[in-house]
Design an enzyme around this catalytic site. Sequence first.
Site, PDB file in Angstrom:
ATOM      1  N   LYS A  12     -13.749 -17.311 -28.852  1.00 51.91           N
ATOM      2  CA  LYS A  12     -14.166 -16.664 -30.083  1.00 51.91           C
ATOM      3  C   LYS A  12     -13.521 -15.284 -30.184  1.00 51.91           C
ATOM      4  O   LYS A  12     -13.495 -14.527 -29.213  1.00 51.91           O
ATOM      5  CB  LYS A  12     -15.694 -16.526 -30.124  1.00 51.91           C
ATOM      6  N   GLU A  66     -29.342 -19.190 -37.757  1.00 48.43           N
ATOM      7  CA  GLU A  66     -28.777 -18.554 -36.557  1.00 48.43           C
ATOM      8  C   GLU A  66     -29.568 -17.301 -36.234  1.00 48.43           C
ATOM      9  O   GLU A  66     -29.883 -16.509 -37.135  1.00 48.43           O
ATOM     10  CB  GLU A  66     -27.314 -18.126 -36.754  1.00 48.43           C
ATOM     11  N   GLU A  81     -18.804 -19.018 -25.500  1.00 54.01           N
ATOM     12  CA  GLU A  81     -17.565 -19.627 -25.999  1.00 54.01           C
ATOM     13  C   GLU A  81     -16.412 -18.638 -25.813  1.00 54.01           C
ATOM     14  O   GLU A  81     -16.345 -17.621 -26.495  1.00 54.01           O
ATOM     15  CB  GLU A  81     -17.731 -20.018 -27.460  1.00 54.01           C
ATOM     16  N   GLU A 119     -19.235 -11.375 -28.900  1.00 52.02           N
ATOM     17  CA  GLU A 119     -19.045 -12.640 -29.607  1.00 52.02           C
ATOM     18  C   GLU A 119     -18.906 -13.819 -28.650  1.00 52.02           C
ATOM     19  O   GLU A 119     -19.204 -14.956 -29.001  1.00 52.02           O
ATOM     20  CB  GLU A 119     -17.820 -12.566 -30.516  1.00 52.02           C
TER      21      GLU A 119
END
Length: 402
Positions: free
Chosen positions: A331, A274, A328, A337
């Site tokens: 999250k 990541e 997203e 985030e």
Amino acid sequence: MAAALLSKSPRLVICAILCVFLFSEVGVLRQAAALGINYGQVGNNLPPPPQVVQLLSSLRIGKVRIYDVNPQVLSAFAGTGIELIVTVPDDLVPGMAASASQALQWLTAGVRPYFPATRVTGIAVGNEVFTGDDEQLKASLVPAMRNLHAALAQLGMDAYVRVSTANSLAVLATSYPPSQGVFTQAAAPYMAQLLRFLVDTSAPFWINAYPYFAYKDDPTKVSLDYALSNPSHVGAVDPYTHLQYTSMLYAQVDAVTFAAARLGYGNVPVHVSETGWPSKGDANEAGATVENARQYNRNLLMRQISGEGTPLRPKLRLEVYLFALFNEDMKPGPTSERNYGLYQPDMSMVYNVGLNQQATMSAASLSLATSPASRRDVRKDFAGLCLVTSLAILLITQALLL
């Protein structure tokens, strides 16, 4: 003169067009070798998996990491040739460590039915386990990985699927200068077990590395250019090795390599499972902007195109999975985030780093993006280029003689 030749031999025009097509296809295949990206699903407005796979295929993205074994996702990837890393959630790890049959059962139910049509090439067991607070989970991780590898062998899949675990950069007590990289005292005993397993099974060490965090925590002292991997930045020189680093990410990777070497495992490959940069953040999240996110990922992709390795391993292109494919919305945590995605859930770009989506496979291209490739892949590409060049010369010569 060229006009005269073309007027005398229309076939030359066809050959020229064919040559352009062949050369462009080689370039597309070379650049689209397999960009790695993380496909998270912590959102209530994400597109269905078949649409996601269509997007990835149109971009020629060849490596994807998911965080579960979602049947709909695994089915959608069937027949695409896209390499997939799946994940064992943390809560299943102790059971797999205690019982080889549980590891076999998980693999038989969650992965085997889709393999090999869905090209699963990796299994991530847990996520950032060694920097958590669950001591039982830490002790269970490597035994679970061994049981899972044994289950793969039992099913005849161990030659195709590697087992590893994604680690936070916080497993390092020291990361700079890179040559002084060392694991924390708490992580070191577990790391020795993990590295031994990785050597035994020819699997990579995965690290989740985010230069953004270093910049956010101390923006007055950490160079933004260095964190963004801007190639024009002078960077920093390791005083012990005299290696020059213009990218914080690459320095972090080498720090992990040095830390592994201190435990006797310097040859284990280190891959980035990541990395990314948020395009939006809260008021106290310095640097979380669209421009910085675009620049970070663009710089990283440019380094991938050039085949750049780290200063310690310059001839081995660093394998990297970008985080993430989508923003997203579910999250938890700060605003950042929920804003790491290259795409919005409606599949529109948050920003353009050079990914070009085309409607047809023959025209699909990545103008700036490519994935990690081994030196063997480079040799294959060169051989293919030589073949195309020879064919082009032969066609043109025949056309001129007619």
